[in-house]
Design a protein around this motif. Structure first.
Motif, PDB file in Angstrom:
ATOM      1  N   VAL A  21      28.016  26.167  38.004  1.00 62.31           N
ATOM      2  CA  VAL A  21      28.013  27.339  37.147  1.00 62.31           C
ATOM      3  C   VAL A  21      29.446  27.819  37.000  1.00 62.31           C
ATOM      4  O   VAL A  21      30.116  28.095  37.993  1.00 62.31           O
ATOM      5  CB  VAL A  21      27.139  28.458  37.756  1.00 62.31           C
ATOM      6  N   THR A  22      29.898  27.861  35.759  1.00 61.26           N
ATOM      7  CA  THR A  22      31.246  28.369  35.520  1.00 61.26           C
ATOM      8  C   THR A  22      31.142  29.791  34.992  1.00 61.26           C
ATOM      9  O   THR A  22      30.222  30.125  34.252  1.00 61.26           O
ATOM     10  CB  THR A  22      32.000  27.500  34.501  1.00 61.26           C
ATOM     11  N   ASN A  24      31.959  32.919  32.781  1.00 64.92           N
ATOM     12  CA  ASN A  24      32.460  33.229  31.456  1.00 64.92           C
ATOM     13  C   ASN A  24      33.377  34.451  31.572  1.00 64.92           C
ATOM     14  O   ASN A  24      32.956  35.502  32.050  1.00 64.92           O
ATOM     15  CB  ASN A  24      31.282  33.521  30.527  1.00 64.92           C
ATOM     16  N   PRO A  25      34.646  34.351  31.147  1.00 64.23           N
ATOM     17  CA  PRO A  25      35.567  35.489  31.301  1.00 64.23           C
ATOM     18  C   PRO A  25      35.108  36.733  30.531  1.00 64.23           C
ATOM     19  O   PRO A  25      35.375  37.853  30.951  1.00 64.23           O
ATOM     20  CB  PRO A  25      36.898  34.977  30.781  1.00 64.23           C
ATOM     21  N   HIS A  26      34.415  36.549  29.412  1.00 66.80           N
ATOM     22  CA  HIS A  26      33.924  37.703  28.661  1.00 66.80           C
ATOM     23  C   HIS A  26      32.843  38.440  29.452  1.00 66.80           C
ATOM     24  O   HIS A  26      32.811  39.669  29.466  1.00 66.80           O
ATOM     25  CB  HIS A  26      33.373  37.260  27.303  1.00 66.80           C
ATOM     26  N   HIS A  27      31.990  37.695  30.127  1.00 68.18           N
ATOM     27  CA  HIS A  27      30.961  38.319  30.949  1.00 68.18           C
ATOM     28  C   HIS A  27      31.591  39.069  32.113  1.00 68.18           C
ATOM     29  O   HIS A  27      31.135  40.150  32.485  1.00 68.18           O
ATOM     30  CB  HIS A  27      29.977  37.281  31.472  1.00 68.18           C
ATOM     31  N   ARG A  28      32.631  38.504  32.694  1.00 68.66           N
ATOM     32  CA  ARG A  28      33.322  39.165  33.801  1.00 68.66           C
ATOM     33  C   ARG A  28      33.936  40.476  33.330  1.00 68.66           C
ATOM     34  O   ARG A  28      33.862  41.496  34.011  1.00 68.66           O
ATOM     35  CB  ARG A  28      34.398  38.239  34.380  1.00 68.66           C
TER      36      ARG A  28
END
Length: 61
Positions: A21-22, A24-28
């Protein structure tokens, strides 16, 4: 005589292995803003300080 791990064991391990699982920078970023808003709502100290305004400056128009 069978030697371990057999081919079927290797295939089963590859199929049943959890997927990587990578993040997502937007979710972070969304989660960070959510946590910051929660901190401001609860009055606890936020992880990054919020800007302070003088009492004489109205915050809404």
């Amino acid at each position: 005589m069978t030697q371990f791990p057999t081919l079927i064991d290797q295939v089963a391990a590859a199929v049943l292995a959890p997927a990587q699982v990578t993040e997502n920078p937007h979710h972070r970023a969304i989660l960070n803003v959510f946590v910051e808003i929660q901190d401001l709502d609860t009055g606890s100290s936020p992880s990054s300080p919020a800007p302070s305004f003088p009492a004489s400056v109205p915050l809404s128009s």
